[in-house]
Write a protein that holds these residues in place. Structure first.
Motif, PDB file in Angstrom:
ATOM      1  N   UNK A 136       0.850  -1.195   0.000  1.00  0.00           N
ATOM      2  CA  UNK A 136       0.000   0.000   0.000  1.00  0.00           C
ATOM      3  C   UNK A 136       0.879   1.237   0.000  1.00  0.00           C
ATOM      4  N   UNK A 137       0.550   2.192  -0.855  1.00  0.00           N
ATOM      5  CA  UNK A 137       1.236   3.490  -0.861  1.00  0.00           C
ATOM      6  C   UNK A 137       0.240   4.552  -0.419  1.00  0.00           C
TER       7      UNK A 137
ATOM      8  N   UNK B  19       8.889   0.302   1.492  1.00  0.00           N
ATOM      9  CA  UNK B  19       9.288  -0.717   0.523  1.00  0.00           C
ATOM     10  C   UNK B  19       9.306  -2.093   1.188  1.00  0.00           C
ATOM     11  N   UNK B  20       8.534  -3.029   0.611  1.00  0.00           N
ATOM     12  CA  UNK B  20       8.389  -4.381   1.159  1.00  0.00           C
ATOM     13  C   UNK B  20       7.821  -4.362   2.579  1.00  0.00           C
ATOM     14  N   UNK B  21       6.831  -3.502   2.778  1.00  0.00           N
ATOM     15  CA  UNK B  21       6.195  -3.429   4.089  1.00  0.00           C
ATOM     16  C   UNK B  21       4.812  -4.042   4.127  1.00  0.00           C
ATOM     17  N   UNK B  22       4.397  -4.710   3.034  1.00  0.00           N
ATOM     18  CA  UNK B  22       3.027  -5.221   2.941  1.00  0.00           C
ATOM     19  C   UNK B  22       2.868  -6.647   3.435  1.00  0.00           C
TER      20      UNK B  22
ATOM     21  N   UNK C 225      -1.156  -2.128  -4.487  1.00  0.00           N
ATOM     22  CA  UNK C 225      -0.564  -2.813  -5.635  1.00  0.00           C
ATOM     23  C   UNK C 225       0.118  -4.078  -5.123  1.00  0.00           C
ATOM     24  N   UNK C 226       0.730  -4.820  -6.015  1.00  0.00           N
ATOM     25  CA  UNK C 226       1.354  -6.081  -5.628  1.00  0.00           C
ATOM     26  C   UNK C 226       2.807  -6.133  -6.076  1.00  0.00           C
ATOM     27  N   UNK C 227       3.642  -6.705  -5.231  1.00  0.00           N
ATOM     28  CA  UNK C 227       4.989  -7.089  -5.607  1.00  0.00           C
ATOM     29  C   UNK C 227       4.996  -8.599  -5.800  1.00  0.00           C
TER      30      UNK C 227
END
Length: 428
Positions: free
Chosen positions: A260-261, A307-310, A353-355
């Motif tokens: 999430x941003x 960054x990479x916190x989801x 969004x998705x990584x």
């Protein structure tokens, strides 16, 4: 495989190659499609798939791209108002790829007469002993990239949007900026069709079958069938599902995260300019945490993400979980500490969004270890958008068995993993 027609003549004849992209019209044309043999079919219409489609079509290949949702949809990894573009990488492979991406973006802008990149300059900053910053400075020196190390006073004088800490290491690089994400996808789709590619949206691939080294059959959920010599799997978080359904006998070591941003508005009566015309992009490196910021583009407020916190998901269809409260509080704390002119009480807007992450966070751009006409071009581990057109060229070269345009790219090859092969199933 390639159309030998001169490039200039192909440009002149572009309009005669435009293919109707209506899904409804496709159903009545399926019989004709079944008779076509494509040079390559691309599965997935995000930044990687669309860039590959564009680059191959521009070189004269007969290309079909199949997207399971609509153009520039928001269910994957390629949507939004902006993404960071930068040279600021410690690894030489990414620097070479970025140096190729900038002129490729310029070419797309020129051909489409559409602005997609805006240069803002970029700040990389954080605790002075942060290894990423040390490695970044070494990379700048090694690759002859201009940069400046700023004092706290210099940085705040030039960039009043930020308030830095006394001991921060602050590095400025002038070539960083923003790429307009959803706008870029739409533009690349349009260019691909101008160069003769066929693009079908709302067309989900259910399985593929490798018939031989020169023939692959593709079956879609609506029972339409397509034939191709080669295929590019650029379907992000859905790639393992398609590989398993297609009995391609491997499992890629991937992890999907739901990110999430957040967009934060300036405080009332704040006169600082936070738009892309004044505010640089930035990346902050802490002891074990990384935040990134983008200036205001289309959505009101400054875009800031952890960054990479989801949350990690089992697959792309998993139930979406609320963003972790402790990580949300870390974002708020960062905003209050480093961008105090923004109101960090409550975000103005947020976007999911998705990584699709590999274990080492590097890309996968390689041929299937057993089927050389199957190319896997995924995922981007949360940092791939900026490279889109360059990765597209990398894929195009791979499809045509040409040497890599950036030289060695071992970081992208499947051999770096201990790939697990599973027994081939006997039933369809």
């Amino acid at each position: 495989m390639s159309n030998q027609q001169p490039y200039a003549r192909r440009i002149q004849n572009i309009q005669s190659h435009i293919v109707n992209n209506s899904c409804n019209n496709n159903k009545k044309n399926n019989n004709n499609n079944n008779e076509l043999l494509y040079d390559c079919v691309v599965v997935g219409g995000g930044i990687t798939g669309s860039s590959a489609c564009y680059q191959m079509a521009k070189e004269g290949l007969k290309v079909l791209m199949l997207e399971q949702f609509q153009e520039a949809h928001d269910r994957g990894s390629s949507h939004g108002d902006g993404r960071i573009i930068r040279l600021s990488y410690p690894e030489d492979t990414y620097v070479r790829l970025a140096k190729m991406a900038y002129p490729e973006w310029s070419e797309i802008e020129r051909l489409s007469n559409t602005k997609l990149i805006h240069i803002t300059g970029g700040l990389d900053f954080g605790v002075p002993n942060a290894q990423p910053l040390i490695d970044l400075i070494d990379s700048y020196k090694r690759n002859n990239i201009d940069y400046q190390i700023l004092t706290k006073k210099e940085a705040e004088l030039n960039f009043p949007q930020f308030k830095f800490h006394e001991n921060d290491l602050i590095v400025f690089q002038k070539d960083s900026g923003v790429a307009y994400a959803s706008k870029s996808i739409k533009t690349i789709w349009s260019l691909s069709k101008r160069f003769g590619a066929q693009i079908l949206d709302n067309k989900k691939v259910s399985r593929i079958k490798v018939e031989s080294e020169n023939l692959i059959t593709i079956l879609c959920e609506d029972q339409s069938v397509y034939k191709t010599k080669k295929i590019v799997l650029a379907c992000g978080g859905w790639v393992n599902q398609l590989i398993h359904n297609s009995q391609l006998n491997i499992t890629l070591p991937l992890e999907i995260s739901q990110e999430t941003v957040f967009y934060w508005e300036p405080k009332l009566n704040n006169t600082i300019d936070y738009t892309q015309f004044s505010n640089p992009v930035s990346i902050y490196y802490g002891e074990s945490i990384c935040f990134y910021t983008l200036p205001q583009i289309d959505i009101r407020g400054v875009k800031i993400g952890y960054h990479h916190g989801g949350n990690v998901l089992e697959n792309m269809e998993s139930i979406k979980l609320p963003y972790k409260k402790e990580n949300y509080n870390k974002v708020k704390e960062f905003v209050g500490s480093y961008m105090p002119g923004l109101n960090n009480d409550k975000e103005y807007h947020s976007v999911v969004c998705h990584y699709t992450n590999t274990s080492d966070l590097h890309f996968i751009v390689d041929k299937h270890p057993r089927f050389s006409n199957v190319i896997i071009a995924s995922p981007c581990s949360g940092h791939g958008f900026k490279f889109g057109p360059a990765i597209g060229k990398l894929i195009s070269h791979l499809v045509q068995n040409k040497p890599s345009p950036i030289g060695s790219n071992d970081e992208f090859l499947l051999k770096r993993f201990n790939i697990n092969f599973f027994p081939k199933r006997t039933s369809a």
